[in-house]
Enzyme design. Structure first.
Site, PDB file in Angstrom:
ATOM      1  CG  LEU A 101      40.830  43.055  36.107  1.00  0.00           C
ATOM      2  CD1 LEU A 101      41.040  43.117  34.583  1.00  0.00           C
ATOM      3  CD2 LEU A 101      40.457  44.433  36.642  1.00  0.00           C
ATOM      4  CB  CYS A 102      35.071  40.262  39.235  1.00  0.00           C
ATOM      5  SG  CYS A 102      33.687  39.117  39.103  1.00  0.00           S
ATOM      6  CB  VAL A 103      36.271  35.728  35.774  1.00  0.00           C
ATOM      7  CG1 VAL A 103      35.458  34.920  36.768  1.00  0.00           C
ATOM      8  CG2 VAL A 103      36.160  35.115  34.387  1.00  0.00           C
ATOM      9  CB  CYS A 111      36.115  40.356  32.995  1.00  0.00           C
ATOM     10  SG  CYS A 111      37.339  41.257  33.944  1.00  0.00           S
TER      11      CYS A 111
END
Lengths: 130, 128
Positions: free
Chosen positions: A77-79, A82
């Site tokens: 998941l892309c930080v 997120c």
């Protein structure tokens, strides 16, 4: 073939995550390697363990989690995506002073570099989304 | 976390296809973030602005009135990240009454008939 997948849309709202899941399964069955599934934009919402869909519907997050454990697929998941949307793991909760975390098993939060790396290392990067 | 460096050494040709207006959805902003992060990987990067994506490069954007961040200046900084190949589809500009003088940065205008060839020349297409 070495494949990587990009999912750009959230679950249930859009079919992208379903199609990506079916694609990854089909690819694995056909003997391909899926090195990573990267979730970006609203796609990161696929990684919360707090979803509770109706019992007669598919459970999108659990399907991904099962896939990760059975086939060792890297779910990232892309930080930055997120942080905007309230997807938090233990480290992020600590770092940003949040009182909870919600990342499902099998997913990990990391940077956009993981998407670029997937683009470089995979033979094909396949995008699901609008 | 966002300053990770890629040590692989392999260089591929990336094409970022920007199809959407700068605001209304978050795709344009998050696409730009990908380009900036990707710059650290020393890949060969091009960007194509097409359809409403040409509005991303429009001068004099003022989204502050709707409490949106004005990230249009970042397109001017792309040069510093060695992202210098910016393509704009001519028909998309013309259909919207825009000319290159309306844009924030220097671009290469290409006809729609050249887009397929441009895509074919690249290894990785990221379309937002």
């Amino acid at each position: 073939m070495k494949l990587a997948v990009l999912v750009n849309e959230g679950p249930y709202q859009h079919q992208a995550s379903d199609s990506a899941y079916q694609f990854v399964n089909a690819a694995l069955r056909a003997g391909h390697e899926v090195m990573r599934v990267f979730f970006y934009h609203d796609g990161v919402n696929n990684g919360t363990r707090l979803t509770t869909p109706p019992q007669d519907d598919r459970h999108i997050q659990k399907r991904w989690t099962a896939l990760a454990s059975e086939h060792n697929v890297d779910l990232v998941l892309c930080v930055a995506a997120c942080q905007r949307r309230g997807l938090v793991d233990e480290d992020e909760a600590k770092r940003n002073g949040k009182d909870a975390n919600n990342i499902a098993e099998g997913f990990r939060i990391s940077g956009l570099g993981q998407l670029i790396e997937a683009g470089v290392e995979a033979d094909r990067l396949v995008t699901f989304g609008d | 976390m966002e300053d990770e460096e890629y040590q692989g050494g392999e260089v591929k040709k990336f094409l970022y296809v920007n199809r959407r207006q700068p605001h209304g959805t978050v795709y344009a902003l998050e696409s730009l973030e990908t380009v900036l992060i990707g710059a650290a990987f020393d890949q060969d990067v091009s960007m194509l602005f097409i359809d409403d994506g040409v509005y991303q490069l429009k001068k004099e954007q003022a989204p502050e009135g709707i409490e949106f961040k004005n990230f249009s200046k970042t397109y001017r900084a792309l040069e510093m990240y060695d992202v210098e190949k910016l393509f704009v589809e001519r028909e998309s500009l013309e259909e919207r009454g825009l000319a290159v003088d309306d844009l924030l940065v220097d671009v290469e205008v290409i006809p729609g008939s050249d887009v397929k060839a441009l895509v074919d020349q690249h290894d990785v297409i990221l379309s937002f």
